[in-house]
Design a protein around this motif. Structure first.
Motif, PDB file in Angstrom:
ATOM      1  N   GLN A   1       0.592  -1.038   0.014  1.00  0.00           N
ATOM      2  CA  GLN A   1      -0.181  -0.128  -0.443  1.00  0.00           C
ATOM      3  C   GLN A   1       0.845   1.484   0.207  1.00  0.00           C
ATOM      4  OE1 GLN A   1      -2.266   1.175   4.243  1.00  0.00           O
ATOM      5  NE2 GLN A   1      -4.188   0.940   2.627  1.00  0.00           N
ATOM      6  N   ILE A   2       2.028   1.551   0.747  1.00  0.00           N
ATOM      7  CA  ILE A   2       2.839   2.590   0.909  1.00  0.00           C
ATOM      8  C   ILE A   2       3.777   2.982  -0.174  1.00  0.00           C
ATOM      9  CG2 ILE A   2       4.399   3.613   2.351  1.00  0.00           C
ATOM     10  CD1 ILE A   2       3.790   1.595   4.645  1.00  0.00           C
ATOM     11  N   ILE A   3       3.844   1.560  -0.889  1.00  0.00           N
ATOM     12  CA  ILE A   3       4.676   1.874  -2.399  1.00  0.00           C
ATOM     13  C   ILE A   3       4.451   2.025  -2.909  1.00  0.00           C
ATOM     14  CG2 ILE A   3       5.974   0.357  -4.081  1.00  0.00           C
ATOM     15  CD1 ILE A   3       7.102  -1.467  -1.625  1.00  0.00           C
ATOM     16  N   ASN A   4       2.629   1.542  -3.466  1.00  0.00           N
ATOM     17  CA  ASN A   4       1.612   2.133  -4.549  1.00  0.00           C
ATOM     18  C   ASN A   4       1.698   4.158  -4.454  1.00  0.00           C
ATOM     19  OD1 ASN A   4       1.560  -0.038  -6.660  1.00  0.00           O
ATOM     20  ND2 ASN A   4       1.727  -1.118  -5.378  1.00  0.00           N
ATOM     21  N   GLN A   5       1.074   3.547  -2.882  1.00  0.00           N
ATOM     22  CA  GLN A   5       0.131   5.639  -2.384  1.00  0.00           C
ATOM     23  C   GLN A   5       1.693   6.133  -3.099  1.00  0.00           C
ATOM     24  OE1 GLN A   5      -0.963   4.677   1.089  1.00  0.00           O
ATOM     25  NE2 GLN A   5      -3.165   4.362   1.060  1.00  0.00           N
ATOM     26  N   THR A   6       3.205   5.967  -2.698  1.00  0.00           N
ATOM     27  CA  THR A   6       4.193   6.859  -2.404  1.00  0.00           C
ATOM     28  C   THR A   6       4.378   7.004  -4.189  1.00  0.00           C
ATOM     29  OG1 THR A   6       4.828   6.329  -0.896  1.00  0.00           O
ATOM     30  CG2 THR A   6       5.576   7.058  -1.821  1.00  0.00           C
ATOM     31  N   VAL A   7       4.648   6.153  -5.339  1.00  0.00           N
ATOM     32  CA  VAL A   7       4.327   6.351  -6.074  1.00  0.00           C
ATOM     33  C   VAL A   7       3.204   7.297  -7.052  1.00  0.00           C
ATOM     34  CG1 VAL A   7       4.789   5.363  -8.513  1.00  0.00           C
ATOM     35  CG2 VAL A   7       5.751   4.078  -6.683  1.00  0.00           C
ATOM     36  N   ASN A   8       2.293   6.829  -6.859  1.00  0.00           N
ATOM     37  CA  ASN A   8       1.367   7.512  -7.445  1.00  0.00           C
ATOM     38  C   ASN A   8       1.620   9.162  -6.969  1.00  0.00           C
ATOM     39  OD1 ASN A   8      -2.100   8.624  -6.045  1.00  0.00           O
ATOM     40  ND2 ASN A   8      -1.848   7.739  -8.998  1.00  0.00           N
ATOM     41  N   LYS A   9       2.007   9.603  -5.899  1.00  0.00           N
ATOM     42  CA  LYS A   9       1.900  10.573  -5.031  1.00  0.00           C
ATOM     43  C   LYS A   9       2.919  11.638  -5.874  1.00  0.00           C
ATOM     44  CE  LYS A   9       2.731  13.204  -0.988  1.00  0.00           C
ATOM     45  NZ  LYS A   9       3.371  13.149   0.839  1.00  0.00           N
ATOM     46  N   LYS A  10       4.197  10.500  -6.342  1.00  0.00           N
ATOM     47  CA  LYS A  10       5.533  11.341  -6.761  1.00  0.00           C
ATOM     48  C   LYS A  10       5.250  11.815  -8.792  1.00  0.00           C
ATOM     49  CE  LYS A  10       8.705  10.148  -3.328  1.00  0.00           C
ATOM     50  NZ  LYS A  10       9.584  10.907  -3.696  1.00  0.00           N
ATOM     51  N   LEU A  11       4.183  10.424  -9.046  1.00  0.00           N
ATOM     52  CA  LEU A  11       4.061  10.952 -10.140  1.00  0.00           C
ATOM     53  C   LEU A  11       2.919  11.313 -10.518  1.00  0.00           C
ATOM     54  CD1 LEU A  11       6.061   7.784 -11.087  1.00  0.00           C
ATOM     55  CD2 LEU A  11       6.828   9.791 -10.897  1.00  0.00           C
ATOM     56  N   GLY A  12       1.582  11.071  -9.954  1.00  0.00           N
ATOM     57  CA  GLY A  12       0.478  11.312  -9.698  1.00  0.00           C
ATOM     58  C   GLY A  12      -0.738  10.805 -11.245  1.00  0.00           C
ATOM     59  N   GLY A  13      -1.589  11.228 -11.658  1.00  0.00           N
ATOM     60  CA  GLY A  13      -2.218  10.585 -12.609  1.00  0.00           C
ATOM     61  C   GLY A  13      -2.281   9.232 -11.726  1.00  0.00           C
ATOM     62  N   LEU A  14      -2.510   7.778 -13.032  1.00  0.00           N
ATOM     63  CA  LEU A  14      -2.623   6.911 -12.877  1.00  0.00           C
ATOM     64  C   LEU A  14      -1.273   5.754 -12.511  1.00  0.00           C
ATOM     65  CD1 LEU A  14      -5.528   5.532 -14.548  1.00  0.00           C
ATOM     66  CD2 LEU A  14      -5.994   5.953 -12.410  1.00  0.00           C
ATOM     67  N   HIS A  15      -0.727   6.046 -12.036  1.00  0.00           N
ATOM     68  CA  HIS A  15       1.024   5.124 -11.903  1.00  0.00           C
ATOM     69  C   HIS A  15       0.731   5.058 -10.473  1.00  0.00           C
ATOM     70  CE1 HIS A  15       2.701   7.160 -15.226  1.00  0.00           C
ATOM     71  NE2 HIS A  15       3.272   8.410 -15.248  1.00  0.00           N
ATOM     72  N   SER A  16       1.628   3.741 -10.696  1.00  0.00           N
ATOM     73  CA  SER A  16       1.697   2.845  -9.383  1.00  0.00           C
ATOM     74  C   SER A  16       2.953   1.828  -9.698  1.00  0.00           C
ATOM     75  CB  SER A  16       0.726   1.647  -9.040  1.00  0.00           C
ATOM     76  OG  SER A  16       0.498   0.737 -10.375  1.00  0.00           O
ATOM     77  N   ALA A  17       3.225   1.551  -8.637  1.00  0.00           N
ATOM     78  CA  ALA A  17       4.561   0.742  -8.852  1.00  0.00           C
ATOM     79  C   ALA A  17       4.728  -0.185  -9.142  1.00  0.00           C
ATOM     80  CB  ALA A  17       5.487   0.359  -7.274  1.00  0.00           C
ATOM     81  N   ILE A  18       6.007  -0.584 -10.390  1.00  0.00           N
ATOM     82  CA  ILE A  18       6.224  -1.884 -10.864  1.00  0.00           C
ATOM     83  C   ILE A  18       6.889  -3.003  -9.739  1.00  0.00           C
ATOM     84  CG2 ILE A  18       7.142  -3.354 -12.733  1.00  0.00           C
ATOM     85  CD1 ILE A  18       7.043  -0.474 -14.358  1.00  0.00           C
ATOM     86  N   SER A  19       6.519  -4.114  -9.347  1.00  0.00           N
ATOM     87  CA  SER A  19       6.768  -4.884  -8.350  1.00  0.00           C
ATOM     88  C   SER A  19       6.387  -6.355  -8.316  1.00  0.00           C
ATOM     89  CB  SER A  19       6.459  -3.961  -7.255  1.00  0.00           C
ATOM     90  OG  SER A  19       4.888  -4.473  -6.840  1.00  0.00           O
ATOM     91  N   LEU A  20       7.416  -7.160  -7.897  1.00  0.00           N
ATOM     92  CA  LEU A  20       6.775  -8.209  -8.350  1.00  0.00           C
ATOM     93  C   LEU A  20       7.072  -9.041  -6.175  1.00  0.00           C
ATOM     94  CD1 LEU A  20       9.645  -9.809 -10.381  1.00  0.00           C
ATOM     95  CD2 LEU A  20       6.955  -9.615 -11.166  1.00  0.00           C
ATOM     96  N   LEU A  21       5.982  -9.587  -6.207  1.00  0.00           N
ATOM     97  CA  LEU A  21       5.822 -10.181  -4.236  1.00  0.00           C
ATOM     98  C   LEU A  21       6.261 -11.573  -4.301  1.00  0.00           C
ATOM     99  CD1 LEU A  21       5.727 -10.029  -0.599  1.00  0.00           C
ATOM    100  CD2 LEU A  21       3.198  -9.935  -1.828  1.00  0.00           C
TER     101      LEU A  21
END
Length: 236
Positions: free
Chosen positions: A20-40
């Motif tokens: 949650q934090i990673i995706n929220q932070t990416v969106n805050k920094k980049l805006g729009g519909l941006h989210s993190a590219i990640s593997l879990l």
């Protein structure tokens, strides 16, 4: 944007916060519909806990190394371990792959040093509070004076983590117990407290506490975003 590789499941409660934090932070920094590219890669924590309690760290290390290698094979550009305790084998995990590992203690201590902190208290599992793999790194690499609670208080902190927080159980009595321990550490000279278990942030927050709290979950997740976007305040 780099691909973030997360070793999670320890417990999944805190891994959820990481995502949650990673995706929220990416969106805050980049805006729009941006989210993190990640593997879990999420492990079975019951298996990990059993190995921890039995002192079978070599077997636990093998599991962690395998997880890191699978993330690298899947395309991760770097790795974060979504738990403080399992940084006990961070060196072995990092050496098992050819991509960087961002250490949770480094992300936390970098912020504390920038804030001018000197004497800090560490809360976490007994493994984290009592063994040197974490405290030693904070002292040797960052010059922090690290104190931990007394034996009885360490037991209280540890038991609440495993018996409640890892299961998503939040009890006000446990919150008050943690706050009493933090108050005691503050009176003993702690300038700030490291929430050195990724589940503790589920229980207490800065609004509960009179001295600064450093949430390792958030600091680590935000550092991962910085690195993924090409900005980082420490060298992995």
């Amino acid at each position: 944007m780099k691909t973030i590789g997360l070793i999670g499941g320890m417990s999944w409660e805190s891994s959820l916060l990481y995502y949650q934090i990673i995706n929220q932070t990416v969106n805050k920094k980049l805006g729009g519909l941006h989210s993190a590219i990640s593997l879990l890669y999420s492990v079975d924590f019951e298996e990990i806990k059993a190995l921890q309690y039995q002192g079978k760290w070599a077997e636990a290390t093998t599991i962690m190394m395998d997880a890191a290698q699978k993330l690298e094979s899947g395309g991760a550009d770097f790795i974060i371990i979504c738990t403080n305790t399992m940084h006990k084998m961070a060196k072995e995990v990092e050496e098992s792959v050819s991509i960087p590992l961002l250490h949770i203690a480094d992300a936390t201590a970098t912020k504390m040093v920038r804030d001018g902190m000197k004497k800090v208290a560490l809360l976490g599992t007994n493994f984290t509070m009592e063994q040197d793999f974490y405290k030693g790194r904070l002292t040797e690499k960052f010059g922090l004076d690290v104190m931990v609670p007394n034996e009885e208080d360490r037991r209280v902190i540890h038991d609440i983590i495993y018996q409640e927080l890892c299961l998503g159980i939040i009890r006000d009595e446990s919150r008050q117990a943690y706050l009493r321990i933090i108050d005691k550490l503050s009176r003993q000279g702690a300038e700030a407290v490291i929430l050195g278990c990724t589940e503790i942030t589920i229980l207490i927050s800065q609004e509960n506490c009179s001295i600064p709290l450093y949430d390792t979950t958030r600091l680590h997740a935000e550092a991962a975003v910085d690195y993924a976007l090409g900005v980082l305040y420490f060298t992995p």
